[in-house]
Design a protein around this motif. Sequence first.
Motif, PDB file in Angstrom:
ATOM      1  N   ALA A 162     120.563 -88.851  29.745  1.00  0.00           N
ATOM      2  CA  ALA A 162     121.083 -87.753  30.568  1.00  0.00           C
ATOM      3  C   ALA A 162     122.030 -88.263  31.639  1.00  0.00           C
ATOM      4  O   ALA A 162     123.065 -87.647  31.930  1.00  0.00           O
ATOM      5  CB  ALA A 162     119.912 -86.992  31.203  1.00  0.00           C
ATOM      6  N   ILE A 163     121.706 -89.414  32.233  1.00  0.00           N
ATOM      7  CA  ILE A 163     122.594 -89.981  33.254  1.00  0.00           C
ATOM      8  C   ILE A 163     123.919 -90.405  32.635  1.00  0.00           C
ATOM      9  O   ILE A 163     124.999 -90.166  33.200  1.00  0.00           O
ATOM     10  CB  ILE A 163     121.903 -91.166  33.949  1.00  0.00           C
ATOM     11  CG1 ILE A 163     120.697 -90.673  34.744  1.00  0.00           C
ATOM     12  CG2 ILE A 163     122.869 -91.906  34.870  1.00  0.00           C
ATOM     13  CD1 ILE A 163     119.856 -91.783  35.333  1.00  0.00           C
ATOM     14  N   VAL A 164     123.874 -91.020  31.458  1.00  0.00           N
ATOM     15  CA  VAL A 164     125.105 -91.473  30.807  1.00  0.00           C
ATOM     16  C   VAL A 164     125.975 -90.291  30.401  1.00  0.00           C
ATOM     17  O   VAL A 164     127.206 -90.308  30.547  1.00  0.00           O
ATOM     18  CB  VAL A 164     124.758 -92.350  29.589  1.00  0.00           C
ATOM     19  CG1 VAL A 164     126.002 -92.647  28.757  1.00  0.00           C
ATOM     20  CG2 VAL A 164     124.116 -93.647  30.042  1.00  0.00           C
ATOM     21  N   LEU A 165     125.352 -89.208  29.902  1.00  0.00           N
ATOM     22  CA  LEU A 165     126.126 -88.055  29.450  1.00  0.00           C
ATOM     23  C   LEU A 165     126.766 -87.293  30.607  1.00  0.00           C
ATOM     24  O   LEU A 165     127.848 -86.722  30.453  1.00  0.00           O
ATOM     25  CB  LEU A 165     125.229 -87.113  28.647  1.00  0.00           C
ATOM     26  CG  LEU A 165     124.782 -87.627  27.274  1.00  0.00           C
ATOM     27  CD1 LEU A 165     123.802 -86.658  26.637  1.00  0.00           C
ATOM     28  CD2 LEU A 165     125.978 -87.846  26.362  1.00  0.00           C
ATOM     29  N   THR A 166     126.098 -87.261  31.753  1.00  0.00           N
ATOM     30  CA  THR A 166     126.632 -86.499  32.877  1.00  0.00           C
ATOM     31  C   THR A 166     127.487 -87.334  33.827  1.00  0.00           C
ATOM     32  O   THR A 166     128.067 -86.780  34.756  1.00  0.00           O
ATOM     33  CB  THR A 166     125.483 -85.880  33.687  1.00  0.00           C
ATOM     34  OG1 THR A 166     124.584 -86.913  34.104  1.00  0.00           O
ATOM     35  CG2 THR A 166     124.725 -84.875  32.836  1.00  0.00           C
ATOM     36  N   LEU A 167     127.575 -88.639  33.598  1.00  0.00           N
ATOM     37  CA  LEU A 167     128.356 -89.493  34.491  1.00  0.00           C
ATOM     38  C   LEU A 167     129.842 -89.314  34.199  1.00  0.00           C
ATOM     39  O   LEU A 167     130.288 -89.468  33.058  1.00  0.00           O
ATOM     40  CB  LEU A 167     127.946 -90.959  34.305  1.00  0.00           C
ATOM     41  CG  LEU A 167     128.591 -91.966  35.246  1.00  0.00           C
ATOM     42  CD1 LEU A 167     128.217 -91.668  36.699  1.00  0.00           C
ATOM     43  CD2 LEU A 167     128.190 -93.380  34.885  1.00  0.00           C
ATOM     44  N   ARG A 168     130.604 -89.002  35.212  1.00  0.00           N
ATOM     45  CA  ARG A 168     132.043 -88.791  35.083  1.00  0.00           C
ATOM     46  C   ARG A 168     132.767 -89.673  36.100  1.00  0.00           C
ATOM     47  O   ARG A 168     132.482 -89.621  37.294  1.00  0.00           O
ATOM     48  CB  ARG A 168     132.402 -87.324  35.338  1.00  0.00           C
ATOM     49  CG  ARG A 168     131.818 -86.353  34.331  1.00  0.00           C
ATOM     50  CD  ARG A 168     132.473 -86.486  32.969  1.00  0.00           C
ATOM     51  NE  ARG A 168     131.970 -85.509  32.013  1.00  0.00           N
ATOM     52  CZ  ARG A 168     130.936 -85.708  31.228  1.00  0.00           C
ATOM     53  NH1 ARG A 168     130.270 -86.851  31.291  1.00  0.00           N
ATOM     54  NH2 ARG A 168     130.531 -84.771  30.387  1.00  0.00           N
TER      55      ARG A 168
END
Length: 201
Positions: A162-168
């Motif tokens: 979840a952190i990797v997918l939402t990191l921008r």
Amino acid sequence: MTVAAIFFYLFSIVMIASAFMVIAARNPVHSVLFLILAFVNASALFVLVGAEFLAMILVVVYVGAVAVLFLFVVMMLDVDFAELKQGFLQYLPLGALIGIVVAVELILVVGGWSVAPGAKATNAPAITALSNTEALGLVLYTRHVYFFQAAGFVLLTAMIGAIVLTLRHKPDVKRQDISEQNARTREEAVEVKKVPSRAGV
């Protein structure tokens, strides 16, 4: 009517009303808040039947993590729910049919449910001196410890995903490059200028 029965009806009515408001509220933030209220009343019902461990898990896991996560996702994504509800009426007949089928199934299950005469004697708990939480802890951390650790690894993997997918990464934000900083020399980092006396910088 006993005090336990009064609290049972109170918590049950509030839980059913808040569960209905979860799907009836127009604002999604209000829906999440009603969901938290439903979880709290459900945990109170667990306390009434003596399952304090389930009540604690319901509050800690669902209210403290899942419901708050829903709230942050709703506020972060800023979804236009008015646009999503435009095609609601075309799915109403199918939803009503599914609701009627589920209601009939629940009525059949509750109407045909019965307790066997010897069930209370045969299903008596073997551990009577321990509390509900202590008995579950002894079983969980001894007999099922590997499954407990595996569930922890699965949740850790989900959290990292979840952190990797939402990191921008925003291109205009200045960030520190450790390798470039370590590779700098004195000539690149320090610039010496000769300033005349009484002239200032």
